[in-house]
Design a protein around this motif. Structure first.
Motif, mmCIF file in Angstrom:
data_model
loop_
_atom_site.group_PDB
_atom_site.id
_atom_site.type_symbol
_atom_site.label_atom_id
_atom_site.label_comp_id
_atom_site.label_asym_id
_atom_site.label_seq_id
_atom_site.Cartn_x
_atom_site.Cartn_y
_atom_site.Cartn_z
ATOM 1 N N PRO A 63 -5.396 15.192 -8.333
ATOM 2 C CA PRO A 63 -6.696 14.543 -8.499
ATOM 3 C C PRO A 63 -7.537 14.578 -7.225
ATOM 4 O O PRO A 63 -7.013 14.632 -6.109
ATOM 5 N N GLY A 64 -8.856 14.505 -7.396
ATOM 6 C CA GLY A 64 -9.772 14.442 -6.266
ATOM 7 C C GLY A 64 -9.721 13.079 -5.600
ATOM 8 O O GLY A 64 -9.115 12.128 -6.120
ATOM 9 N N PRO A 65 -10.363 12.936 -4.432
ATOM 10 C CA PRO A 65 -10.312 11.684 -3.670
ATOM 11 C C PRO A 65 -10.771 10.450 -4.442
ATOM 12 O O PRO A 65 -10.182 9.376 -4.282
ATOM 13 N N GLN A 66 -11.798 10.588 -5.272
ATOM 14 C CA GLN A 66 -12.294 9.415 -6.002
ATOM 15 C C GLN A 66 -11.251 8.875 -6.979
ATOM 16 O O GLN A 66 -11.074 7.659 -7.107
ATOM 17 N N ILE A 67 -10.547 9.777 -7.653
ATOM 18 C CA ILE A 67 -9.522 9.331 -8.597
ATOM 19 C C ILE A 67 -8.323 8.750 -7.859
ATOM 20 O O ILE A 67 -7.772 7.717 -8.252
ATOM 21 N N MET A 68 -7.933 9.388 -6.757
ATOM 22 C CA MET A 68 -6.821 8.863 -5.962
ATOM 23 C C MET A 68 -7.162 7.485 -5.401
ATOM 24 O O MET A 68 -6.320 6.581 -5.364
ATOM 25 N N SER A 69 -8.403 7.325 -4.985
ATOM 26 C CA SER A 69 -8.858 6.031 -4.470
ATOM 27 C C SER A 69 -8.790 4.966 -5.562
ATOM 28 O O SER A 69 -8.330 3.847 -5.328
ATOM 29 N N PHE A 70 -9.223 5.325 -6.761
ATOM 30 C CA PHE A 70 -9.175 4.395 -7.893
ATOM 31 C C PHE A 70 -7.742 3.975 -8.215
ATOM 32 O O PHE A 70 -7.443 2.786 -8.384
ATOM 33 N N LEU A 71 -6.840 4.957 -8.292
ATOM 34 C CA LEU A 71 -5.448 4.654 -8.614
ATOM 35 C C LEU A 71 -4.807 3.747 -7.563
ATOM 36 O O LEU A 71 -4.121 2.773 -7.887
ATOM 37 N N VAL A 131 0.836 -1.206 0.000
ATOM 38 C CA VAL A 131 0.000 0.000 0.000
ATOM 39 C C VAL A 131 0.870 1.254 0.000
ATOM 40 O O VAL A 131 0.661 2.178 -0.796
ATOM 41 N N LEU A 132 1.856 1.300 0.881
ATOM 42 C CA LEU A 132 2.728 2.481 0.961
ATOM 43 C C LEU A 132 3.543 2.655 -0.325
ATOM 44 O O LEU A 132 3.736 3.777 -0.812
ATOM 45 N N GLY A 133 3.997 1.544 -0.892
ATOM 46 C CA GLY A 133 4.744 1.604 -2.145
ATOM 47 C C GLY A 133 3.868 2.067 -3.303
ATOM 48 O O GLY A 133 4.315 2.844 -4.158
ATOM 49 N N SER A 134 2.633 1.604 -3.320
ATOM 50 C CA SER A 134 1.694 2.004 -4.373
ATOM 51 C C SER A 134 1.377 3.491 -4.280
ATOM 52 O O SER A 134 1.281 4.188 -5.295
ATOM 53 N N TRP A 135 1.227 3.980 -3.058
ATOM 54 C CA TRP A 135 0.955 5.408 -2.840
ATOM 55 C C TRP A 135 2.125 6.255 -3.362
ATOM 56 O O TRP A 135 1.913 7.253 -4.058
ATOM 57 N N ASP A 136 3.337 5.833 -3.078
ATOM 58 C CA ASP A 136 4.509 6.558 -3.577
ATOM 59 C C ASP A 136 4.560 6.516 -5.108
ATOM 60 O O ASP A 136 4.931 7.500 -5.758
ATOM 61 N N ASP A 137 4.190 5.368 -5.676
ATOM 62 C CA ASP A 137 4.219 5.226 -7.133
ATOM 63 C C ASP A 137 3.254 6.194 -7.819
ATOM 64 O O ASP A 137 3.524 6.669 -8.923
ATOM 65 N N ILE A 138 2.125 6.466 -7.172
ATOM 66 C CA ILE A 138 1.171 7.418 -7.749
ATOM 67 C C ILE A 138 1.843 8.774 -7.935
ATOM 68 O O ILE A 138 1.678 9.434 -8.962
ATOM 69 N N PHE A 139 2.640 9.170 -6.950
ATOM 70 C CA PHE A 139 3.280 10.489 -6.998
ATOM 71 C C PHE A 139 4.541 10.499 -7.869
ATOM 72 O O PHE A 139 5.121 11.556 -8.106
ATOM 73 N N ASN A 140 4.931 9.328 -8.325
ATOM 74 C CA ASN A 140 6.030 9.243 -9.294
ATOM 75 C C ASN A 140 5.490 9.074 -10.710
ATOM 76 O O ASN A 140 6.256 8.838 -11.649
ATOM 77 N N SER A 141 4.173 9.185 -10.863
ATOM 78 C CA SER A 141 3.519 8.946 -12.147
ATOM 79 C C SER A 141 3.122 10.248 -12.833
ATOM 80 O O SER A 141 2.935 11.279 -12.190
ATOM 81 N N LYS A 142 2.970 10.154 -14.136
ATOM 82 C CA LYS A 142 2.538 11.294 -14.936
ATOM 83 C C LYS A 142 1.223 10.993 -15.638
ATOM 84 O O LYS A 142 0.917 9.843 -15.956
ATOM 85 N N GLY A 159 0.042 12.334 -19.084
ATOM 86 C CA GLY A 159 0.615 13.138 -20.150
ATOM 87 C C GLY A 159 2.007 13.582 -19.738
ATOM 88 O O GLY A 159 2.853 12.759 -19.391
ATOM 89 N N SER A 160 2.238 14.865 -19.725
ATOM 90 C CA SER A 160 3.548 15.410 -19.358
ATOM 91 C C SER A 160 3.578 15.964 -17.941
ATOM 92 O O SER A 160 4.565 16.590 -17.537
ATOM 93 N N PHE A 161 2.513 15.700 -17.166
ATOM 94 C CA PHE A 161 2.373 16.354 -15.863
ATOM 95 C C PHE A 161 2.369 15.345 -14.720
ATOM 96 O O PHE A 161 1.679 14.326 -14.764
ATOM 97 N N TYR A 162 3.156 15.657 -13.693
ATOM 98 C CA TYR A 162 3.256 14.772 -12.544
ATOM 99 C C TYR A 162 2.040 14.903 -11.623
ATOM 100 O O TYR A 162 1.560 16.010 -11.359
ATOM 101 N N TYR A 200 -0.086 -5.104 -7.698
ATOM 102 C CA TYR A 200 1.196 -5.448 -7.065
ATOM 103 C C TYR A 200 1.078 -6.695 -6.177
ATOM 104 O O TYR A 200 1.981 -7.548 -6.171
ATOM 105 N N LEU A 201 -0.005 -6.812 -5.433
ATOM 106 C CA LEU A 201 -0.148 -7.984 -4.559
ATOM 107 C C LEU A 201 -0.316 -9.269 -5.372
ATOM 108 O O LEU A 201 0.214 -10.319 -4.995
ATOM 109 N N THR A 202 -1.033 -9.193 -6.477
ATOM 110 C CA THR A 202 -1.219 -10.402 -7.288
ATOM 111 C C THR A 202 0.084 -10.806 -7.985
ATOM 112 O O THR A 202 0.344 -12.001 -8.181
#
Length: 213
Positions: free
Chosen positions: A59-67, A36-47, A49-52, A75-77
């Protein structure tokens, strides 16, 4: 599981039953927390388009929750090939156990400080027409929203446990589409496996100046 593991047991025994169910599960609490913690960090290392994410895009909570939901499941599978896969069919949970459906896992993520919610249908008894078993293991994640005060929101709480349809309380209004959980369920059926460390602020001691006569 055909019968509820909590059937006929007093609330005082629920925590011990939950601990036993967690001990039987192939996914360990440490592994879940790390993912979970690694996945959360990966979201903030993602783009996008060209934007981090977290810099130019917040993104709003619903999109962050989805990601977060998608990354944790994938990752767990990957760590358990041949045992788990990402649920893709309507009768499969988010993390589907190929060898034993009872060990499949639902993921719930929320920007609430400590609560999770589900669709109203989760509070209804299972029927032959149901597409997905409503009883079983859950990973519950609470995270912070984006805020002007903080550059990067954090994971607040991760819990792992076992919930049943009877644990969910549907909204009283017929138009309400959500279901919630009562305090006893949070306390005894969802074990806290991670909590954001609290920062203790140490107040500087006030030094009183002594007048020298």
């Amino acid at each position: 599981m055909s019968n509820s593991p909590y059937l006929g047991k007093p609330i005082a025994e629920w925590s011990a039953i939950t601990d036993h169910l967690i001990a039987l599960h192939p996914l360990s609490p440490d592994e879940i927390v790390e993912t979970v913690l690694g996945s959360w960090d990966d979201i903030f290392n993602s783009k996008i388009g060209s934007f981090y994410i977290g810099k130019e895009i917040t993104p709003g909570p619903q999109i962050m929750s989805f990601l977060l939901h998608e990354l944790v499941a994938h990752y767990l599978t990957l760590k358990h090939p041949g045992i788990y896969k990402v649920g893709t069919l309507k009768n499969e949970k988010d993390i589907h156990c190929i060898t034993n459906c009872d060990l499949s896992v639902e993921i719930k993520a929320s920007s609430s400080p400590n609560k999770i919610a589900a669709n109203r249908s989760y509070a209804q008894p299972e029927t032959a027409k149901d597409k997905k078993n409503k009883n079983g293991y859950y990973i519950a994640i609470n995270f912070e929203k984006f805020s002007d005060k903080k550059e990067k929101p954090e994971i607040l709480l991760i819990r792992f446990g076992y919930l049943e349809h009877s644990d969910w309380i549907p909204q009283k209004s017929e138009s309400g589409q959500q279901a919630s959980l009562p305090p006893d369920v949070y306390l005894h059926k969802l074990k806290v496996i991670y909590q954001k460390p609290k920062i203790v602020k140490v107040k500087a001691a006030r030094i009183k100046a002594t007048k020298i006569k």
